[in-house]
Each structure stands twice: as C-alpha cells, then as structure tokens.
Motif scaffolding. Structure first.
Motif, PDB file in Angstrom:
ATOM      1  N   ARG A  11      16.659 -14.532 -10.252  1.00  0.00           N
ATOM      2  CA  ARG A  11      17.513 -13.767 -11.496  1.00  0.00           C
ATOM      3  C   ARG A  11      16.436 -14.322 -13.375  1.00  0.00           C
ATOM      4  NH1 ARG A  11      23.884 -14.879 -13.300  1.00  0.00           N
ATOM      5  NH2 ARG A  11      23.692 -14.077 -14.807  1.00  0.00           N
ATOM      6  N   ALA A  12      16.174 -15.260 -13.092  1.00  0.00           N
ATOM      7  CA  ALA A  12      15.355 -15.858 -14.604  1.00  0.00           C
ATOM      8  C   ALA A  12      14.215 -14.772 -14.249  1.00  0.00           C
ATOM      9  CB  ALA A  12      14.798 -17.427 -14.257  1.00  0.00           C
ATOM     10  N   LEU A  13      13.449 -14.354 -13.140  1.00  0.00           N
ATOM     11  CA  LEU A  13      12.416 -14.056 -13.306  1.00  0.00           C
ATOM     12  C   LEU A  13      12.473 -12.215 -13.611  1.00  0.00           C
ATOM     13  CD1 LEU A  13       8.974 -13.902 -12.779  1.00  0.00           C
ATOM     14  CD2 LEU A  13       9.582 -12.806 -10.612  1.00  0.00           C
ATOM     15  N   VAL A  14      13.579 -12.219 -13.554  1.00  0.00           N
ATOM     16  CA  VAL A  14      14.076 -10.634 -13.962  1.00  0.00           C
ATOM     17  C   VAL A  14      14.608 -10.209 -15.036  1.00  0.00           C
ATOM     18  CG1 VAL A  14      15.910  -8.501 -13.309  1.00  0.00           C
ATOM     19  CG2 VAL A  14      14.749 -10.245 -10.947  1.00  0.00           C
ATOM     20  N   LEU A  38      10.917 -10.481 -16.932  1.00  0.00           N
ATOM     21  CA  LEU A  38      10.359  -8.999 -16.998  1.00  0.00           C
ATOM     22  C   LEU A  38      10.996  -8.595 -17.398  1.00  0.00           C
ATOM     23  CD1 LEU A  38       8.172  -9.595 -13.616  1.00  0.00           C
ATOM     24  CD2 LEU A  38       7.667 -10.097 -15.966  1.00  0.00           C
ATOM     25  N   ALA A  39      12.083  -8.066 -17.837  1.00  0.00           N
ATOM     26  CA  ALA A  39      13.276  -6.667 -17.846  1.00  0.00           C
ATOM     27  C   ALA A  39      12.753  -6.660 -18.841  1.00  0.00           C
ATOM     28  CB  ALA A  39      15.006  -7.187 -17.631  1.00  0.00           C
ATOM     29  N   ASP A  40      11.770  -6.831 -19.845  1.00  0.00           N
ATOM     30  CA  ASP A  40      11.784  -6.588 -21.702  1.00  0.00           C
ATOM     31  C   ASP A  40      10.941  -5.203 -21.669  1.00  0.00           C
ATOM     32  OD1 ASP A  40      11.290  -6.648 -23.930  1.00  0.00           O
ATOM     33  OD2 ASP A  40      11.225  -8.478 -24.419  1.00  0.00           O
ATOM     34  N   PRO A  41      11.135  -3.984 -21.875  1.00  0.00           N
ATOM     35  CA  PRO A  41       9.871  -3.019 -21.546  1.00  0.00           C
ATOM     36  C   PRO A  41       8.859  -3.880 -23.024  1.00  0.00           C
ATOM     37  CG  PRO A  41      11.684  -1.779 -22.007  1.00  0.00           C
ATOM     38  CD  PRO A  41      12.680  -3.583 -21.884  1.00  0.00           C
ATOM     39  N   GLY A  42       9.355  -4.196 -23.940  1.00  0.00           N
ATOM     40  CA  GLY A  42       8.579  -4.831 -24.333  1.00  0.00           C
ATOM     41  C   GLY A  42       7.344  -5.763 -24.481  1.00  0.00           C
ATOM     42  N   LEU A  43       7.534  -6.088 -23.807  1.00  0.00           N
ATOM     43  CA  LEU A  43       6.804  -7.457 -22.966  1.00  0.00           C
ATOM     44  C   LEU A  43       6.314  -6.961 -22.098  1.00  0.00           C
ATOM     45  CD1 LEU A  43       6.320 -10.783 -22.074  1.00  0.00           C
ATOM     46  CD2 LEU A  43       7.873 -10.969 -20.490  1.00  0.00           C
ATOM     47  N   LEU A  44       7.023  -6.041 -21.050  1.00  0.00           N
ATOM     48  CA  LEU A  44       5.543  -5.780 -20.077  1.00  0.00           C
ATOM     49  C   LEU A  44       5.006  -4.472 -20.617  1.00  0.00           C
ATOM     50  CD1 LEU A  44       8.491  -4.346 -17.494  1.00  0.00           C
ATOM     51  CD2 LEU A  44       6.750  -6.454 -17.706  1.00  0.00           C
ATOM     52  N   ARG A  45       4.970  -4.163 -21.731  1.00  0.00           N
ATOM     53  CA  ARG A  45       3.803  -3.608 -22.286  1.00  0.00           C
ATOM     54  C   ARG A  45       3.099  -4.038 -22.785  1.00  0.00           C
ATOM     55  NH1 ARG A  45       0.926   1.298 -23.095  1.00  0.00           N
ATOM     56  NH2 ARG A  45       0.066   1.288 -24.728  1.00  0.00           N
ATOM     57  N   VAL A  46       2.980  -5.078 -23.421  1.00  0.00           N
ATOM     58  CA  VAL A  46       1.570  -6.205 -23.909  1.00  0.00           C
ATOM     59  C   VAL A  46       1.079  -6.979 -22.098  1.00  0.00           C
ATOM     60  CG1 VAL A  46       2.058  -8.581 -24.961  1.00  0.00           C
ATOM     61  CG2 VAL A  46       3.633  -7.397 -25.648  1.00  0.00           C
ATOM     62  N   LEU A  47       1.855  -7.549 -21.255  1.00  0.00           N
ATOM     63  CA  LEU A  47       1.746  -8.013 -20.533  1.00  0.00           C
ATOM     64  C   LEU A  47       0.959  -6.631 -19.681  1.00  0.00           C
ATOM     65  CD1 LEU A  47       0.673  -9.576 -17.529  1.00  0.00           C
ATOM     66  CD2 LEU A  47       3.186  -8.474 -16.838  1.00  0.00           C
ATOM     67  N   GLN A  48       1.252  -5.296 -19.655  1.00  0.00           N
ATOM     68  CA  GLN A  48       0.003  -4.199 -19.458  1.00  0.00           C
ATOM     69  C   GLN A  48      -1.189  -4.309 -20.269  1.00  0.00           C
ATOM     70  OE1 GLN A  48       1.723  -0.244 -20.297  1.00  0.00           O
ATOM     71  NE2 GLN A  48       0.326   0.715 -19.110  1.00  0.00           N
ATOM     72  N   LEU A  49      -1.431  -4.221 -21.084  1.00  0.00           N
ATOM     73  CA  LEU A  49      -2.198  -4.588 -22.067  1.00  0.00           C
ATOM     74  C   LEU A  49      -3.059  -5.558 -22.327  1.00  0.00           C
ATOM     75  CD1 LEU A  49      -0.877  -3.278 -25.898  1.00  0.00           C
ATOM     76  CD2 LEU A  49      -2.059  -1.847 -23.663  1.00  0.00           C
ATOM     77  N   GLU A  72      20.967  -6.719 -18.575  1.00  0.00           N
ATOM     78  CA  GLU A  72      21.270  -6.892 -17.500  1.00  0.00           C
ATOM     79  C   GLU A  72      21.206  -7.276 -15.993  1.00  0.00           C
ATOM     80  OE1 GLU A  72      25.302  -7.973 -18.002  1.00  0.00           O
ATOM     81  OE2 GLU A  72      23.764  -8.973 -19.198  1.00  0.00           O
ATOM     82  N   LEU A  73      19.468  -6.980 -16.064  1.00  0.00           N
ATOM     83  CA  LEU A  73      18.993  -6.469 -14.904  1.00  0.00           C
ATOM     84  C   LEU A  73      19.592  -7.636 -13.791  1.00  0.00           C
ATOM     85  CD1 LEU A  73      15.950  -4.231 -14.716  1.00  0.00           C
ATOM     86  CD2 LEU A  73      18.300  -4.363 -13.646  1.00  0.00           C
ATOM     87  N   ASP A  74      18.849  -9.050 -15.055  1.00  0.00           N
ATOM     88  CA  ASP A  74      18.881 -10.280 -13.743  1.00  0.00           C
ATOM     89  C   ASP A  74      21.081 -11.026 -13.470  1.00  0.00           C
ATOM     90  OD1 ASP A  74      20.028  -9.600 -17.030  1.00  0.00           O
ATOM     91  OD2 ASP A  74      19.620 -12.703 -17.449  1.00  0.00           O
ATOM     92  N   GLY A  76      21.075 -10.863  -9.910  1.00  0.00           N
ATOM     93  CA  GLY A  76      22.169 -12.850  -9.683  1.00  0.00           C
ATOM     94  C   GLY A  76      23.334 -11.500  -8.340  1.00  0.00           C
ATOM     95  N   LEU A  77      24.545 -11.301  -9.030  1.00  0.00           N
ATOM     96  CA  LEU A  77      25.290 -10.735  -8.226  1.00  0.00           C
ATOM     97  C   LEU A  77      24.777  -9.478  -6.458  1.00  0.00           C
ATOM     98  CD1 LEU A  77      27.477  -8.966 -10.812  1.00  0.00           C
ATOM     99  CD2 LEU A  77      27.840 -10.599  -9.570  1.00  0.00           C
ATOM    100  N   ALA A  78      23.161  -9.340  -7.437  1.00  0.00           N
ATOM    101  CA  ALA A  78      23.389  -7.978  -5.158  1.00  0.00           C
ATOM    102  C   ALA A  78      22.623  -9.405  -4.724  1.00  0.00           C
ATOM    103  CB  ALA A  78      21.866  -7.495  -5.773  1.00  0.00           C
ATOM    104  N   MET A  79      22.153 -10.834  -5.005  1.00  0.00           N
ATOM    105  CA  MET A  79      21.782 -11.720  -4.337  1.00  0.00           C
ATOM    106  C   MET A  79      23.139 -12.485  -3.532  1.00  0.00           C
ATOM    107  SD  MET A  79      18.771 -13.191  -5.845  1.00  0.00           S
ATOM    108  CE  MET A  79      17.991 -14.096  -4.914  1.00  0.00           C
TER     109      MET A  79
END
Length: 500
Positions: free
Chosen positions: A78-81, A84-95, A393-395, A399-402
């Motif tokens: 859940r913490a990992l999600v 990584l659920a921030d699109p801005g952070l994912l954009r930085v990671l991609q670059l 709210e993906l985290d 957590g709920l799904a698990m």
C-alpha cells in the motif's frame, strides 16, 4: 646457423605479439563487462576517474532507490502504491530512467574506446565492436523498458483514475458501485445491466456484495436530488422505467443536472443505489463488458467452477458452443460469455455468475502475474474502466483489496422470492442490507465460519417503519412498509462459486 636463429627470433616475436594482442583483447572485453556489471568502473580504472566516480555514485544511488522501493513493496504494498500513484513523480522517474539509459550508453562507448579497438586485429576488433553493441543494447533496453512501464502507469493513472474528490468511508465502510455496461450495436444508448454495490469494511476488508436486478422498478431517490425532483414517487412509468434505464434517462436529460456534474448518468445511478439501500456511495467503477474480455486475457484467464453448461449462442439464438460444467480455466471470450449469457437461464442466474467472476478475479490476481503483464492490464484497464476514484486514493483501495483477498466475501441477491421486481419492498431491502452488514461484522469479530442461521434484522426504525441510519436519522428515500424479518439470502461466495 644464422637463418635458424632468425627463424627462432621471429617465432618469439610472433608469440609475443599474439600474447600482447590477447592481453589487449581481454582487457577490452573486461572493460565492457565491467561497464555492464558496475557502470563507471571501467573509467575509474582506465579512463577519466572523475567520470567514473560520478557514474559509480549514480549507479549506486539507482540501485539503492530500487532496493528501497522493493523493500517497501514487500513490507507494505500500500505504501509503495502511495509513492508511485503520483503522476508528477512518475513523469520525473520516467525522464530520469531515459537519462540513465543515455548515460549508460555513453559509458559503453567510452569503454569500447578505452579498449583501443584500432590496435586489435580485424577479427578481434569486429568481436569487440559487436560485443559493445550487444551489451549496450541489452543494458539500455532494460532501462528504457522500465521507463516505458512507468509511462504506461502514468498514462493509465491519468486515463482511469481521473477523480478529484476524496470521500471518507461511511460508518466504517467503503461502498463502491460496480456497473457492468453493455453498449451493443443493437441497443440504443448505454445500459448498465450488471449493478452491484460492494460494501467493504475499512479495517477487516470483509466484503459484502449487494446485487440488484436490471429490471427493478419504482426505484426511489433521496430527497433533494435531481432524480427525486423528476420522479418524487420513484422511477415509475411502466415497463420502460427499469433500474438499468436510469443511466440513459439522465444522460438524455443532462441539462437538468447543470454544468457541475460531469456524468449525469453516473450521478443518477449513485442516487438510485442510495435510494434503494440507504447507504452512501463513495465511488463507482464502470466496466464495459465487451472490453472485459481483454482484461481477463491480460491476466491470463480466470478459473471458475461452472455449475452447469452455459450455452454460447449467435445472433439468431443458434447454439455455437458450450461452456461445460465443472472447473474451467476460461479465457476472456469464454469468461465474458459465462458472465453475460442469458440463453437457457434467467437474469438472476446471470447475476450469480457475474458475482462468481468478480470473486474469482479478486482471489486469483497475484502480484507477480500483475507485474509480468502490467502493460497489457494497464492497456485493457484504460479502455474498459472509468471511475471517480482519485489516484491519490489508490493506496487506500490497494490496502482494501489486499484485505478483501484474505477475507470472506458474502453476497446478497435481491431477486424473487425475496422481492418482486415490479413492486419491490424497499424497506425489506434496507433491512436485509443492514442485517447482512451486521452479520459480516459478527463473522469478522468471531473469526468463525459462515453461519447457517438467518440474519436478524437489527436496523433501527422510526415510528413510520422506515429504517433509520446509524446516527438515528431517517432516510428520506424510505417509504413506509410492513415490518418483516428478512429471510436468509446471504451467501458465502467461496461456497457458492468454489472458484479455484
């Protein structure tokens, strides 16, 4: 004598040259392998040491970040999600990954240069060059593939989880409306024929699925809503005013909802379920049943214990094939037919099959499988799913799904003889819902197996006989009705479906 000595000296020079060339070639190969295993080490040993030190630090940092993320994923997915659920952070990671790929490619080319290819024989020079190309393509492809996966995740987050409003749980539960939409070419508009409210306890993950038939009539709406103003006595206009027609009606009358409502059809369906159940609806997820086939194929199929033969028919009703009874590993095509087939069965049978498919998908999705087929799953999800769950709210949802995966799933179908779809007893529906939720809580607290006794009506009622909410407020959409104890319609899906 002199000729012999010259031949001997020539042989010694040839051997020395070959040995030198061998050392030269081995050195060139070693530098390339060092760059593959520890980027920057070749420069530190044989080239620009400052470049080597920078590259080593960057490589060590990348490995440390990867190891940290892997550790977080093992300890708390859940913490990992959440990270990584921030699109801005994912954009930085991609670059950053693209930059790492280009930098690693530069290190390989420099290592090839440091190996002195021009001083090698033609065969060894060719081997060194091919090896450089092969290793650099391997390394760069790994990093660029990771960058592509990050881009897919970012695009999927933006395309699917576009909601902006975070809704707190209602009385300790998250209530998510699951709609299965069918927009065939022979139908006018979109009609959500599969309508299920998943009520999940935020602490235990115990889930109760409430399934409503598409032909439910006289649906009430909460006071103050657009639908209540249009239909103060419920959605009643004959056989055309069914539960699954509410979405299309609201879409055709979107001007009544104003500019603040993005999807009037979804808003109306939420109001309908609130009116039926007396429960707040936190979020919704709309799934295109035709695209559902792609999702099942993306996860590698789903195992279902088919209770009896399910026919697959053509446009004229002719039999094309049959899904045989017994445990079956169904691909997307057959899973879709299993979930939607109406031939030789009723809508209520179909509702039961759809619950089994949902339960099987939840229990059989494994993290490793999702990671291996992430791109296919994300692409399918983008095409078939719309939801107002925010990415932030993906985290929480993970957590709920698990928790739900480990807990028992119970279900209630509001079908005859519990209710009559033409004149439903909505107070009875509400009492049954609250009794099912109370029983789910009792099961979670006692950790006992599913009870065979009938759930007892525990909902408070006011003087008019309408169910009151947990804080004592009467629900505006309730209508007076006879006080009856709901009979047992609570099923344990593990026992009903026995999905492997």
């Amino acid at each position: 004598m002199t000729s012999g000595r010259q031949q001997h000296m020539g042989e010694r020079r040839r051997i020395m040259v070959e040995r030198g060339e061998g050392r030269h070639f081995r050195r060139a190969v070693t530098l390339l392998l060092m760059t593959l295993m520890v980027p920057g080490s070749a420069q530190l040993v044989a080239g620009n040491r400052q470049v080597g030190r920078i590259a080593l630090r960057v490589a060590a940092g990348a490995v440390a970040v990867g190891a940290l993320l892997a550790f977080i994923g093992l300890v708390s997915p859940r913490a990992l999600v959440s990270i990584l659920a921030d699109p801005g952070l994912l954009r930085v990671l991609q670059l950053l990954l693209v930059g790492l790929a280009l930098g690693w490619l530069g290190l390989f080319l420099d290592a090839w240069r440091l190996g002195g290819p021009l001083g090698l024989p033609q065969k060894q020079r060719l081997t060194s060059t091919v090896m450089t190309l092969g290793l650099s393509v391997l390394a760069v492809s790994l990093v660029l593939t990771s960058s592509h996966y990050v881009a897919v995740a970012r695009q999927s987050l933006k395309g699917v989880f576009a909601g902006t409003k975070v809704v707190d749980p209602y009385a300790g539960r998250y209530n998510v409306l699951l709609l299965g939409a069918d927009a065939d070419a022979d139908r006018v508009g979109l009609r959500p024929d599969s309508i299920t409210l998943a009520s999940v306890d935020e602490k235990s993950g115990r889930t109760t699925l409430f399934s409503f038939p598409r032909n439910l009539q006289r649906v009430p709406f909460p006071r103050g809503t657009v639908m209540h103003k249009a239909f103060p006595n419920g959605f009643s206009c004959g056989n055309e005013c069914l539960l699954n027609a509410i979405y299309m009606w609201a879409t055709e009358h979107k001007s009544l909802f104003g500019n603040q409502v993005a999807d009037p059809g979804i808003e109306a369906m939420k109001d309908a379920v609130r009116g039926i159940t007396g429960l707040d609806v936190n979020y919704y997820a709309l799934i295109d049943l035709k695209g559902f086939q792609e999702l099942v194929d993306a996860v590698g199929g789903v195992t279902i214990d088919v209770k009896r033969d399910v026919p697959i028919t053509g446009p004229g009703g002719e039999l094309r094939a049959t899904i045989k009874a017994g445990p079956q590993r169904l691909d997307g095509y057959h899973a879709l037919w299993y979930a939607r087939s109406r031939s030789d069965s009723s809508d209520y049978d179909r509702m039961a099959r759809q619950r089994c498919v949902m339960a099987a998908m939840l229990h059989q999705l494994e993290p490793g499988n999702v990671l291996l087929k992430f791109r296919e799953i994300a692409r399918a999800g983008e095409q078939i799913v719309s939801t107002d769950i925010p990415a932030s709210e993906l985290d929480t949802m993970t957590g709920l799904a698990m928790k739900a995966k480990r807990a028992k799933i119970t279900s209630v179908q509001f079908v005859p003889p519990l209710i009559m779809t033409a004149r439903p007893d909505y107070p009875l529906i509400r009492r049954t819902i609250r009794a099912a939720i109370d029983e789910s809580k009792d099961r979670g607290e006692s950790q006992s197996s599913a009870r065979s006794s009938s759930p007892k009506a525990s909902a408070a009622t006011d003087g008019a006989g309408s169910p009151a909410s947990s804080d004592g407020r009467r629900d505006d959409a309730a209508t007076p009705g006879p006080s009856r104890t709901p009979s047992s319609h609570v099923d344990d899906l593990d026992q009903v479906c026995t999905a492997g």
